[in-house]
Scaffold this motif. Structure first.
Motif, short mmCIF file in Angstrom:
data_model
loop_
_atom_site.label_atom_id
_atom_site.label_comp_id
_atom_site.label_asym_id
_atom_site.label_seq_id
_atom_site.Cartn_x
_atom_site.Cartn_y
_atom_site.Cartn_z
N ALA A 253 0.85 -1.20 0.00
CA ALA A 253 0.00 0.00 0.00
C ALA A 253 0.88 1.25 0.00
CB ALA A 253 -0.90 0.01 1.23
N HIS A 254 0.52 2.21 -0.85
CA HIS A 254 1.31 3.45 -0.91
C HIS A 254 0.48 4.67 -1.25
CE1 HIS A 254 1.32 1.75 -4.99
NE2 HIS A 254 1.42 3.00 -5.43
N ARG A 255 -0.86 4.52 -1.25
CA ARG A 255 -1.76 5.63 -1.52
C ARG A 255 -2.85 5.69 -0.45
NH1 ARG A 255 -2.39 2.94 -6.40
NH2 ARG A 255 -4.62 2.73 -5.88
N PRO A 256 -3.36 6.88 -0.15
CA PRO A 256 -4.43 6.98 0.85
C PRO A 256 -5.64 6.12 0.55
CG PRO A 256 -3.51 9.15 0.44
CD PRO A 256 -2.88 8.22 -0.56
N ASP A 257 -6.01 5.97 -0.74
CA ASP A 257 -7.20 5.18 -1.06
C ASP A 257 -7.00 3.69 -0.83
OD1 ASP A 257 -5.53 4.63 -3.19
OD2 ASP A 257 -6.99 5.09 -4.74
N GLN A 258 -5.77 3.29 -0.50
CA GLN A 258 -5.49 1.89 -0.20
C GLN A 258 -5.49 1.61 1.30
OE1 GLN A 258 -1.69 1.94 -2.33
NE2 GLN A 258 -2.51 0.50 -3.83
N ILE A 259 -5.71 2.63 2.10
CA ILE A 259 -5.58 2.49 3.55
C ILE A 259 -6.94 2.32 4.21
CG2 ILE A 259 -4.84 3.62 5.68
CD1 ILE A 259 -2.55 2.66 3.90
N THR A 260 -7.07 1.21 4.95
CA THR A 260 -8.19 0.99 5.85
C THR A 260 -7.61 0.81 7.25
OG1 THR A 260 -9.53 -0.08 4.14
CG2 THR A 260 -10.14 -0.49 6.45
N TRP A 261 -7.97 1.70 8.16
CA TRP A 261 -7.42 1.61 9.51
C TRP A 261 -7.88 0.33 10.20
CZ3 TRP A 261 -3.84 4.96 11.29
CH2 TRP A 261 -3.69 6.18 10.63
N MET A 262 -6.97 -0.28 10.95
CA MET A 262 -7.32 -1.45 11.74
C MET A 262 -8.21 -1.03 12.91
SD MET A 262 -5.88 -4.20 10.40
CE MET A 262 -5.39 -5.42 11.61
N PRO A 263 -9.06 -1.94 13.42
CA PRO A 263 -9.93 -1.60 14.54
C PRO A 263 -9.12 -1.09 15.74
CG PRO A 263 -10.59 -3.70 13.59
CD PRO A 263 -9.29 -3.32 12.93
N GLY A 294 7.88 5.10 -5.07
CA GLY A 294 9.06 5.78 -4.59
C GLY A 294 8.95 6.19 -3.13
N GLU A 295 10.06 6.65 -2.58
CA GLU A 295 10.06 7.06 -1.18
C GLU A 295 9.14 8.26 -0.94
OE1 GLU A 295 13.57 6.58 1.47
OE2 GLU A 295 14.67 6.61 -0.44
N GLU A 296 8.99 9.14 -1.94
CA GLU A 296 8.10 10.27 -1.75
C GLU A 296 6.65 9.81 -1.61
OE1 GLU A 296 6.86 13.74 -0.70
OE2 GLU A 296 8.98 13.22 -0.92
N HIS A 297 6.28 8.69 -2.27
CA HIS A 297 4.95 8.12 -2.06
C HIS A 297 4.77 7.71 -0.60
CE1 HIS A 297 5.29 7.48 -6.49
NE2 HIS A 297 4.00 7.75 -6.46
N VAL A 298 5.81 7.13 -0.01
CA VAL A 298 5.74 6.72 1.40
C VAL A 298 5.56 7.95 2.28
CG1 VAL A 298 6.95 5.54 3.27
CG2 VAL A 298 7.20 4.71 0.91
N ARG A 299 6.35 8.98 2.05
CA ARG A 299 6.27 10.18 2.88
C ARG A 299 4.92 10.88 2.73
NH1 ARG A 299 11.54 10.84 0.42
NH2 ARG A 299 13.15 10.12 1.86
N THR A 300 4.41 10.93 1.51
CA THR A 300 3.11 11.56 1.28
C THR A 300 2.01 10.79 1.99
OG1 THR A 300 3.80 12.44 -0.86
CG2 THR A 300 1.43 12.22 -0.49
N LEU A 301 2.06 9.48 1.94
CA LEU A 301 1.07 8.67 2.64
C LEU A 301 1.14 8.89 4.14
CD1 LEU A 301 -1.12 6.53 2.76
CD2 LEU A 301 0.66 4.77 2.67
N HIS A 302 2.34 8.98 4.66
CA HIS A 302 2.49 9.19 6.10
C HIS A 302 1.98 10.57 6.53
CE1 HIS A 302 5.74 5.81 6.45
NE2 HIS A 302 4.50 5.36 6.33
N ARG A 303 2.16 11.57 5.68
CA ARG A 303 1.59 12.88 5.99
C ARG A 303 0.07 12.81 6.03
NH1 ARG A 303 6.09 14.78 2.81
NH2 ARG A 303 4.84 14.74 0.89
N TRP A 304 -0.52 12.05 5.12
CA TRP A 304 -1.98 11.87 5.11
C TRP A 304 -2.43 11.13 6.37
CZ3 TRP A 304 -4.89 7.37 5.15
CH2 TRP A 304 -6.27 7.53 4.92
N MET A 305 -1.71 10.09 6.75
CA MET A 305 -2.05 9.35 7.95
C MET A 305 -1.98 10.25 9.18
SD MET A 305 -0.23 5.63 7.22
CE MET A 305 -1.02 4.78 8.59
N GLN A 306 -0.98 11.13 9.20
CA GLN A 306 -0.85 12.05 10.33
C GLN A 306 -2.07 12.96 10.46
OE1 GLN A 306 0.65 12.24 13.17
NE2 GLN A 306 2.64 13.20 12.74
N GLU A 307 -2.55 13.48 9.36
CA GLU A 307 -3.73 14.33 9.40
C GLU A 307 -4.98 13.54 9.82
OE1 GLU A 307 -3.75 17.94 8.89
OE2 GLU A 307 -1.80 17.16 9.52
#
Length: 410
Positions: A253-263, A294-307
């Motif tokens: 997973a490397h995009r916000p639309d691929q993320i489902t938070w665990m319970p 790329g690594e920037e995809h990882v960093r961008t996803l983590h910024r989204w997760m932080q918000e």
């Protein structure tokens, strides 16, 4: 999300005598560094990266401090009032630079609270409540004056008076910009001209936090701060693997639309923030070495997760990722590194960069390699194979006695 914080640093600090003859009180050295640096660090690590300092006395020193404290991702500015206007007048002079809602902090007080919890949810848009105040329960309110709280509303602010236990103003506020318009002409004070007015109207909330609190405004507490504040910065830490622990593991997973938070994942992070833990994510990202992203995809996803986390009153202090793989990709990513779990490199890096107390720190992962990395870093490792993550973390804290731990000063 809220990103702006304003710090009041214009006071003379006369109660500290000769110490402030040439140095603004917030810049006095505490544990070898300016007191104000601790406030900046706390704001920035919790996601408040637009910080405005309202200076007065020796504003030139505050402006120089701003230049020394700049770092990537931080917008730090200083506005020096041309003549003393009080805390309220200082706010009025910068009203055109204030966001619709913002944090306001006293520059001589450290109150170690979860700022994202305090600012969540935002104040109501209808203007029914224009301010929120962080409150601290103390055994003696005589020095500070006391706050009367009914339900969640502050109904009275009493002057300094007889000794006795009660609630005091903790020096951290969430303000609606419209509250600034209620201030009288300068010079004026938020403490005496604004907050009592809002309290009389039922327009100010109060939230009680029993966390480390220290006001350096008098000699005895300034002396105490020299050891108490540096000691309070050393914290236990919780490390989380990402895929399969915080979010469902769908593979690379490397995009916000691929993320489902665990319970319970976001609740678990907030629980740790509230308890004063540092929280880190340590994640193998071999998809970078494989050329899938790329690594920037990882960093961008983590910024989204932080918000996403901040929206529920939580935050991660730092995300660490390993982009390497020993068998896939090309240099520099194809390598047998020291950061890919089960190697402990990411954990050791966090421990070197942050004031981590290993005793009582722990990692939660979904693979044996996660647990091995924790053991090699000298901390506890726990497997999470499904279910509610918050319940797991609550159990870890309960077993260690941390879930009810309260850090205090005075």
């Amino acid at each position: 999300m809220l990103h702006q914080a304003v710090i009041l640093v214009g006071g003379r600090g006369t109660r500290l005598g000769a110490l402030t003859d040439d140095t603004p009180k917030p810049l006095l050295p505490v544990g070898g560094r300016p007191f104000l640096a601790y406030l900046i660090d706390e704001l920035f690590r919790q996601g408040f990266n637009d910080i405005l300092l309202l200076a007065g006395y020796r504003g030139d020193r505050i402006e120089r401090f701003c230049q020394e404290m700049l770092r990537p991702g931080l917008r730090l500015r200083c506005m020096t009032e041309p003549e003393p206007a009080g805390t309220g007048g200082a706010l009025r002079t910068v009203s055109d630079q204030l966001e619709a809602q913002f944090l306001l902090l006293n520059g001589d007080t450290l109150f170690d609270i979860n700022l994202n919890d305090f600012s969540t949810p935002p104040l109501s848009a209808d203007g029914d409540v224009l301010a929120r105040m962080a409150l601290r329960r103390v055994p003696d309110t005589a020095r500070y004056g006391s706050i009367v709280l009914e339900s969640s509303r502050i109904v009275a602010m009493l002057e300094k008076g007889p000794a006795g236990k009660g609630l005091i103003n903790g020096g951290i506020y969430l303000l609606d910009r419209r509250a600034v318009d209620r201030l009288p002409p300068s010079p004026c004070s938020i403490e005496t001209d604004l907050f009592p007015l809002l309290a009389a109207e039922g327009a100010i909330e109060g939230r009680v936090y029993d966390r480390f609190f220290l006001d350096i405004g008098v000699p005895d507490d300034f002396a105490l701060a020299q050891s108490a504040i540096p000691a309070s910065r050393r914290r236990k830490a919780a490390f989380f693997d990402r895929d399969g622990v915080l979010n469902e593991d769908i593979g690379f997973a490397h995009r916000p639309d691929q993320i489902t938070w665990m319970p319970g994942a976001r609740k678990a992070v907030k629980r740790l923030n509230d308890a004063g833990f540092l929280v880190f994510v340590v994640t193998n990202q071999g998809g970078v070495a494989r050329g899938l992203y790329g690594e920037e995809h990882v960093r961008t996803l983590h910024r989204w997760m932080q918000e996403e986390l901040r929206a529920v009153g939580a935050h991660v202090d730092a995300f660490y990722h390993c982009p390497h793989h020993p068998d896939h990709g090309k240099a520099p990513y194809r390598t047998d590194c020291r950061c890919r779990k089960p190697e402990p490199g990411m954990l050791l890096q966090a421990m070197a960069e942050w004031p981590v107390e290993p005793l009582g720190s722990f990692l939660v992962g979904d693979r044996e390699t996660d647990v091995q990395a924790a053991q090699r870093a000298g901390i506890e490792g726990t497997l999470h194979l499904g279910g509610d993550l918050d319940a797991l973390v609550a159990g870890i804290l309960a077993r260690s006695g941390t879930g009810t731990e309260v850090e205090t000063a005075r």
